[in-house]
Scaffold this active site. Structure first.
Site, PDB file in Angstrom:
ATOM      1  CB  CYS A  40      43.226  36.975  41.728  1.00 17.94           C
ATOM      2  SG  CYS A  40      41.883  37.664  42.741  1.00 17.94           S
ATOM      3  CG  HIS A  89      43.757  33.245  43.035  1.00 17.28           C
ATOM      4  ND1 HIS A  89      44.038  33.962  44.177  1.00 17.28           N
ATOM      5  CD2 HIS A  89      42.487  33.591  42.666  1.00 17.28           C
ATOM      6  CE1 HIS A  89      42.997  34.720  44.480  1.00 17.28           C
ATOM      7  NE2 HIS A  89      42.054  34.497  43.594  1.00 17.28           N
ATOM      8  CG  ASN A 117      40.103  35.644  46.581  1.00 17.31           C
ATOM      9  OD1 ASN A 117      41.227  36.120  46.473  1.00 17.31           O
ATOM     10  ND2 ASN A 117      39.267  35.568  45.557  1.00 17.31           N
TER      11      ASN A 117
END
Length: 401
Positions: A177, A327, A357
């Site tokens: 990520c 993020h 996500n």
């Protein structure tokens, strides 16, 4: 633990137009004086040479005054949308349970003939269109992904599909990520120190392929997507990557991973007389494992710290930042970080509810939507931060356009 400064503070005593007799030397970086960008240094010298070096000559490291800016963005998502109600049909959960704990309501998942490479190419093409740059003018492609469709990486397929005629360098960056943010830093280094002009930074992941769809604690979180930004060389006065701060800590890797695993084999000798452990087993990757509580604690602790560090290097304060872009992992994390930095929610970019996500794609995907909707305008300053498996984390202070 490893970390890196976002200033590349040069140790060269003075700027010199002539190359001095020496062996190869290389320095590059951001320098600030009371919050104002001063110059970027990239130098090289060759033994015995007295020839002046032009900034328009080869990509060999050299002493120049160069910056980089973000001039185009694009994104792409799969067609298949999976809602919380859809997930409630296969695991013990509900729309309310998921949305309250994560802020997520929908996510996109690759299906049919769709591929991660296809999403990456689509996102990159849109970034080039916005920047009004032709594919043949791209001289570097960075594919930030932890889920390539080839063990050896898939970056080289992107310039091929885009129609780049000059065989630009392309390679993968694996940092989960945090990948896209580290890709931006890498692009800046290539431009400042290597003479590259147009660098495509793509963040893309297909975490649905490594998700345990029977685990309600993790399958509710992830989606697939790709996002891209074109980073372009410019004069230092127009620099758009003002500062950065990046870190890693392998000790925390046990809290978030997808480890390699082998198939079970007999301990006895093989029928051909081979000894134990040879030939090697066929290995594959396990589903994503995440200790949610530990990852949450990690994120809300280190993300404010890294943003404050990047701001300090830039000589800026949070009040001078137009947007906070994190993020998109969990809305609770986003809210907690914004609260610790005293950033009002109207200055926070979030599209987590629609996509979940998406790992390395989450920052460029959210940025692209914010730019195309008119929320982020040329000249706006953004504090961006990524965090995830490794553990890795980092931040950058950016200026759009």
């Amino acid at each position: 633990m490893a970390s890196a400064s976002g200033l590349f503070t040069p140790s060269v005593p003075s700027l010199r137009r002539r190359v001095q007799p020496s062996t190869w030397k290389y320095r590059s970086g951001f320098c600030f004086s009371q919050g104002t960008f001063r110059r970027v240094l990239c130098s090289s010298t060759i033994a015995g040479s007295e020839k002046s070096v032009s900034s328009s000559e080869s990509r060999a490291p050299r002493l120049i005054n160069r910056g980089c800016k973000l001039v185009g963005c694009g994104s792409a998502v799969p067609t298949l949308q999976i809602s919380n109600d859809d997930l409630a049909k296969i695991v013990d959960t509900s729309d309310e349970w998921i949305s309250v704990r994560t802020g997520i309501r929908n996510r996109r998942v690759l299906s049919g003939k769709e591929s991660l490479t296809g999403l990456a190419v689509e996102a990159a093409s849109r970034a080039l269109q916005m920047a009004e740059v032709n594919p043949e003018d791209v001289d570097l492609v960075l594919m930030c992904t932890s889920t390539p469709e080839d063990l050896f990486g898939g970056a080289t397929q992107i310039p091929k599909a885009l129609g780049c005629k000059n065989n630009p360098l392309a390679y993968d960056i694996t940092a989960a990520c945090s990948g896209f943010l580290l890709g931006l830093v890498s692009a800046a280094c290539h431009i400042r120190g290597g003479g590259f002009r147009n660098v495509l930074v793509i963040g893309g992941d297909a975490l649905s392929r490594f998700t345990d769809w029977t685990d309600r604690g993790s399958c509710i979180l992830f989606g697939d997507a790709a996002g891209a930004v074109l980073v372009q060389a410019c004069d230092s006065e127009d620099d758009g990557l003002i500062s950065f701060d990046v870190h890693s800590d392998g000790e925390g890797g046990r809290h978030l991973n997808a480890c390699i695993k082998g198939n079970q084999t007999n301990d006895a000798l093989g029928s051909n007389g081979s000894v134990l452990a040879f030939p090697p087993q066929h290995y594959s990757y396990s589903s994503i494992y995440m200790n949610g509580k530990e990852v949450f604690r990690f994120a809300v602790r280190v993300v404010p710290q890294t943003i404050e560090s990047a701001l300090e290097k830039a000589g800026l304060t949070m009040s001078s930042i137009d947007w906070l872009l994190l993020h998109q992992a969990n809305q609770r994390i986003i809210d907690a970080v914004a609260n610790r930095l005293d950033v009002p929610m109207e200055r926070v970019i979030s599209n987590l509810a629609n996509y979940g996500n998406t790992s390395a794609a989450s920052i460029p995907l959210a940025l692209d939507e914010a730019v195309r909707s008119g929320k982020v305008k040329p000249g706006h300053t953004i504090a961006a931060a990524g965090f995830g498996a490794g553990l890795t984390w980092g931040s950058a202070i950016l200026r759009w356009g």
